[in-house]
Design an enzyme around this catalytic site. Structure first.
Site, PDB file in Angstrom:
ATOM      1  N   HIS A 166       1.603 -18.065   4.926  1.00 22.03           N
ATOM      2  CA  HIS A 166       1.922 -16.776   4.329  1.00 22.03           C
ATOM      3  C   HIS A 166       3.401 -16.420   4.411  1.00 22.03           C
ATOM      4  O   HIS A 166       3.821 -15.379   3.917  1.00 22.03           O
ATOM      5  CB  HIS A 166       1.077 -15.665   4.965  1.00 22.03           C
ATOM      6  CG  HIS A 166      -0.300 -15.591   4.391  1.00 22.03           C
ATOM      7  ND1 HIS A 166      -0.642 -14.721   3.389  1.00 22.03           N
ATOM      8  CD2 HIS A 166      -1.412 -16.326   4.648  1.00 22.03           C
ATOM      9  CE1 HIS A 166      -1.916 -14.912   3.073  1.00 22.03           C
ATOM     10  NE2 HIS A 166      -2.411 -15.873   3.818  1.00 22.03           N
TER      11      HIS A 166
ATOM     12  N   ASN B 117      -3.146  11.422 -20.810  1.00 23.73           N
ATOM     13  CA  ASN B 117      -2.276  12.579 -21.033  1.00 23.73           C
ATOM     14  C   ASN B 117      -1.622  12.571 -22.403  1.00 23.73           C
ATOM     15  O   ASN B 117      -0.917  13.501 -22.749  1.00 23.73           O
ATOM     16  CB  ASN B 117      -1.137  12.613 -19.998  1.00 23.73           C
ATOM     17  CG  ASN B 117      -1.660  12.400 -18.612  1.00 23.73           C
ATOM     18  OD1 ASN B 117      -2.809  12.700 -18.343  1.00 23.73           O
ATOM     19  ND2 ASN B 117      -0.826  11.867 -17.754  1.00 23.73           N
TER      20      ASN B 117
ATOM     21  N   SER C  12       6.482   4.754  -9.760  1.00 26.84           N
ATOM     22  CA  SER C  12       5.978   6.074 -10.113  1.00 26.84           C
ATOM     23  C   SER C  12       4.471   6.029 -10.305  1.00 26.84           C
ATOM     24  O   SER C  12       3.823   7.050 -10.408  1.00 26.84           O
ATOM     25  CB  SER C  12       6.645   6.540 -11.407  1.00 26.84           C
ATOM     26  OG  SER C  12       6.412   5.562 -12.416  1.00 26.84           O
TER      27      SER C  12
ATOM     28  N   ASP D 138       2.079 -16.918   9.899  1.00 23.94           N
ATOM     29  CA  ASP D 138       1.300 -15.843   9.288  1.00 23.94           C
ATOM     30  C   ASP D 138       1.557 -14.495   9.950  1.00 23.94           C
ATOM     31  O   ASP D 138       0.628 -13.826  10.439  1.00 23.94           O
ATOM     32  CB  ASP D 138      -0.194 -16.189   9.288  1.00 23.94           C
ATOM     33  CG  ASP D 138      -0.565 -17.098   8.124  1.00 23.94           C
ATOM     34  OD1 ASP D 138      -1.750 -17.298   7.867  1.00 23.94           O
ATOM     35  OD2 ASP D 138       0.371 -17.617   7.455  1.00 23.94           O
TER      36      ASP D 138
END
Lengths: 743, 164
Positions: free
Chosen positions: A238, A705, A667, A205
């Site tokens: 993990h 937008n 982005s 981990d």
């Protein structure tokens, strides 16, 4: 002075006595205050732990969703879902194994970070240490080279590494780090850098959750390359690319390495699966990340090919080979792997030959179309894993599926398409591959429990709960005397259990919240008596009192809890209404607690937490709607059905991940079309009935937008999905960082 | 008459209080085996609203501890606690007394105490604080600018009750 003195003394005596009484009073009040604080700290701790474990259970649905997506994803913008397919179903890319993969990358003059030269020397590791302390990032070229070299080294290592203290003075064993660079640096500072005098074992981990996973793992690998005899790494649960998708490592890599992120992740995937799974010291002390099960067989574990188990969440292929169907499958697979340079073309070739709904139907083990034979092939491993997936799509309830990633042995007969008809195949007994998978998952995911026996680990969704008898048996069987493991956060950084036979060691301090816990490491000398060293990284804790820390931790725990409530609103309401037939809007506190228990399955002291979560009516009954109020600040929602809002909320982490993957250029924007498609897929997979027009309306309203793209952070915020508080926390940390540096 | 109402009251109290006791106990029952570490007894008492002194705690602990094991089992804890409740052994201290206490220590009646003064009292008088307790108190309550402890501001923190 004469009689004045005796009076003065008497008065003094009185004053002293009064002062003493006053002091005692104040002390008692103060101790009481501190005790109450301690109680709150405990509850907060419980909340974090419960939610963490419950969250891990959700792994399965993300994994199976990706499988589903792979199978049904139509091309977006002409770019295939190659990141997803690369991540989930990697074509062996020979390019990555050749040295030229990193040699071709140009490092500009302007780069001021470390320029590593292989084989590594102490100068290189020192350069890395100072670079990371100064918040620099290692150039992608060196990352790739480092990973390539690490991969070469790890290939030579056995599954179980045997160490001997006769060569060293003392071995230091560290637990979970989870991307906390500060903790790693603190350990190195207190205990010394890895060397012949200071050998280390890091017990898994290394990545996920913390913000500096990349730096942590680079340092660990660098020291591994520098001193392969004194530095030892175990794999943790993990070290798994699917876990990384959810818990932050993938995102961190993609953000820090925009151009080469994908190749880097690919190499990490290979390297992770090549990490040894256990370490044994002096034949007496076993070190694994999670634990053991009653099936754990160390000899068997030594013999398997560990790198085959890439992820605990990709169930082993119910291999079609094994079921003896797939001549044609093998052929198509071979075509794919040789045609590695153009993965998208071979995919489209396969796609043409199958109908879009075939896979979906197969998942539900029902009748198939005639174009079945080729449909059984493409994206081979993903399709077989969906066969074996215990997850059925049509459930919003979190517990509709068996909670451990185990094989569905309950299905006795498999209906499998073969040419023009269906064949009934008796389900094979667990294959070699499945056994290997289970053994490794048990090692990486299990937790100790107090009662005897071994049961599936329902909290985590993988591995087992193992009792003292299981430990005893295994230790005896192999002549061992101690099991050291990690995997669970402990307030003091370490904990004994199973009559001192098991040690949990956890090295990420302040794991849940500032001040939540200490980190620790353990040292073993030749006499093999463990000695513990604790610490707590305190960038801000020094400035905060216990009160402030508890308040901060409590605040964030309660927020997380409230989110859970909100995310399960409809089920909870159904539960409440069962106790409220007359629609009064009220139930008793007991009934409220019962409903929460059964829906959320979090083992928490609900009655004690009640004041933070729900309101009481004057007659002492509980107004259950009040649980869902006060979710924090947010932009007023566009008109959506409650169903949609709740779904968004519950799966927000998954959604965020998916958006991040789709948003290839980072982005922060995705196109409306991409959004729509993702949504349709996701809701189809979940079996949530969401109108197409509702999604369209949603998309249109989110496009603030009106430029055809959606800022998905705003989108998530609009649904109160991401707490504005997160950005405030960020600012707070940055502010304190600044203070720390100047102050 | 009084006897009857008292015992009736006691039974009513018991169900609600029992839940509270169980809740508080379980929060510290980390091994899930119905025992708590004796060191936590003080915390449990305080969290339930009691004000034992350290001496009180010692006495209580010695009566219920499981043979010096360091642990107390629920089966011994419950009857002992019930007794404490019925006999009202550790009654709460009124807020006003707290203010008076501070005022006693503030000889010059300035409205504040200096850290050294408070330290002196807390670590030398009564049931002395450990260094850790003292540090924590000072960090929590010393005014950053003036470096004084304005006890009138501190008292509301100490006495703030959350209805459990």
């Amino acid at each position: 002075m004469g009689c004045g003195t005796s009076v003065a003394t008497e008065k003094q005596g009185e004053t002293l006595e009064q002062a003493m009484k006053a002091a005692v009073l104040i002390q008692r009040w103060y101790r009481r205050y501190m005790a109450r604080l301690e109680m709150r700290r405990r509850y907060t701790w419980n909340i974090f732990q419960s939610i963490e474990y419950a969250g891990e259970q959700d792994q399965l649905q993300l994994s199976s969703f990706f499988t589903f997506m792979l199978d049904n994803f139509t091309q977006l913008n002409g770019n295939g879902p190659d990141l997803i397919s690369q991540l989930l179903d990697p074509v062996v890319d020979p390019w990555l194994d050749r040295e030229t993969c990193y040699n071709l990358i140009h490092v500009p003059e302007s780069y001021t970070g470390p320029r590593l030269s292989f084989p590594l020397s102490v100068a290189d590791t020192n350069a890395l240490l100072s670079a990371f302390k100064d918040q620099q990032t290692l150039h992608a070229r060196y990352v790739l080279q480092l990973l390539y070299e690490t991969k070469k080294l790890l290939k030579q290592m056995p599954n179980i590494v045997h160490l001997s203290t006769s060569y060293y003075k003392e071995i230091t064993i560290c637990g979970d780090l989870h991307g906390r660079l500060d903790d790693l640096l603190l350990i190195f500072y207190k205990n010394g850098l890895p060397s012949a005098e200071t050998p280390y074992v890091f017990n898994g981990d290394f990545v996920d959750r913390g913000k500096k996973s990349v730096e942590v793992v680079i340092l660990l690998f660098a020291f591994l390359l520098l001193y392969p005899d004194y530095m030892h790494l175990n794999r943790g649960n993990h070290e798994d690319h699917i876990m990384n998708l959810r818990y932050g490592f993938t995102k961190e890599v993609m953000q820090k390495y925009k151009t080469h992120g994908r190749e880097i992740l690919q190499l990490f995937q290979d390297v992770f699966s090549l990490l040894p799974i256990a370490t044994v010291i002096d034949g007496k002390i076993l070190i694994v990340h999670g634990g053991i099960s009653d099936q754990t067989d160390l000899d068997f574990l030594s013999s398997i090919e560990r790198h085959k188990v890439k992820s605990a969440l990709r169930f082993p292929r119910c291999s079609l080979e094994h079921l003896d169907i797939s001549q044609s499958c093998r052929q198509t697979k071979r075509t794919r792997s040789t045609d590695s340079s153009r993965p998208s073309s071979s995919r489209s070739q396969n796609k043409n030959q199958r109908t879009p709904n075939t896979r979906k139907k197969r998942c539900r083990l029902s009748r198939q179309d005639s174009a079945a034979s080729t449909s059984s092939s493409s994206s081979s491993s993903s399709s077989s894993s969906s066969l074996c997936s215990p997850r059925t799509p049509s459930c919003l309830s979190p517990h509709a599926f068996p909670s451990s990633p185990c094989m569905p042995y309950s299905v006795n007969v498999l209906q499998v398409p073969f040419l023009d008809s269906l064949s009934s195949i008796p389900l094979p007994s667990p294959s070699q591959h499945e056994q290997e998978w289970k053994q490794i998952v048990d090692i990486l995911w299990s937790d100790p429990k107090i009662q005897d026996g071994c049961s599936p680990n329902t909290f985590r969704g993988g591995g087992c709960y193992f009792g003292p008898d299981v430990t005893q048996r295994l230790l005896l069987q192999h002549g061992l005397q101690l099991l050291i493991r990690s995997h669970e956060c402990k307030q003091e950084g370490y904990e004994f259990c199973h009559n001192g036979k098991v040690i949990t060691i956890f090295s990420a301090s302040n794991y849940y919240e500032e001040g939540s816990n200490r980190g620790a490491y353990v040292k073993l000398g030749r006499e093999l008596v463990p000695r513990f060293y604790q610490y707590q990284v305190s960038r801000t804790t020094r400035k905060l009192t216990l009160t402030q820390r508890v308040r901060a931790a409590e605040g964030s725990a309660l927020r997380a809890l409230k989110e859970k409530l909100f995310a399960h609103r409809s089920e909870l309401m159904v539960g409440f209404q069962q106790y409220d037939q007359n629609n009064t809007g009220r139930v008793s506190v007991c009934e409220w607690a019962l409903v929460l228990e059964s829906v959320l399955r979090l083992d928490l002291p609900w009655r004690t937490l009640r004041p933070h979560l729900a309101r009481l009516a004057p007659d002492g009954s509980l107004e259950y709607q009040s649980c869902f109020e006060d979710m924090g600040p947010g932009i007023p929602l566009p008109q959506v059905t409650p169903n949609l809002a709740e779904t968004l909320f519950r799966y927000r982490t998954d959604i965020e991940i998916i958006f991040n993957i789709i948003d290839k250029d980072h982005s922060g924007l995705i196109s409306i079309e991409e959004f729509r498609q993702t949504w349709r897929l996701f809701s189809a997979h979940l079996g949530v009935a969401i109108d197409d027009s509702a999604i369209d309306d949603l998309a249109r309203s989110i496009d603030f937008n009106k430029d055809g793209s959606i800022d998905f952070t705003e989108f998530l915020e609009a649904f109160r999905v991401v707490h504005k508080l997160d950005s405030k926390d960020q600012q707070l940390h940055e502010k304190m960082d600044g203070e720390k540096r100047t102050g | 008459m009084a006897e009857n109402s008292k015992s009736a009251e006691a039974t009513v109290l018991n169900t609600k209080i029992l839940k509270k006791l169980k809740g508080a106990f379980q929060a510290f029952d980390t091994k899930s085996d119905n025992t708590v570490d004796i060191k936590e007894i003080g915390t449990i008492f305080y969290s339930l609203g009691f004000f034992p002194t350290q001496a009180d705690l010692q006495k209580f602990t010695s009566e219920v501890e499981d043979e010096r094991s360091g642990y107390i089992h629920w089966d011994r804890f419950l009857p002992a606690m019930t007794k404490v409740l019925l006999e009202d052994k550790f009654p709460p201290i009124a807020d006003e007394l707290l203010l008076q206490a501070f005022e006693v220590l503030d000889i010059e009646k300035r409205g504040y105490l200096k850290p050294e003064e408070l330290t002196n009292y807390m670590t030398k008088e009564g049931e002395p604080f450990t260094q850790e307790e003292m540090d924590e108190m000072l960090t929590a309550f010393t005014d950053e600018e003036k470096k004084h402890i304005y006890y009138k501001d501190v008292i509301p923190h100490l006495t703030l009750e959350r209805k459990m």
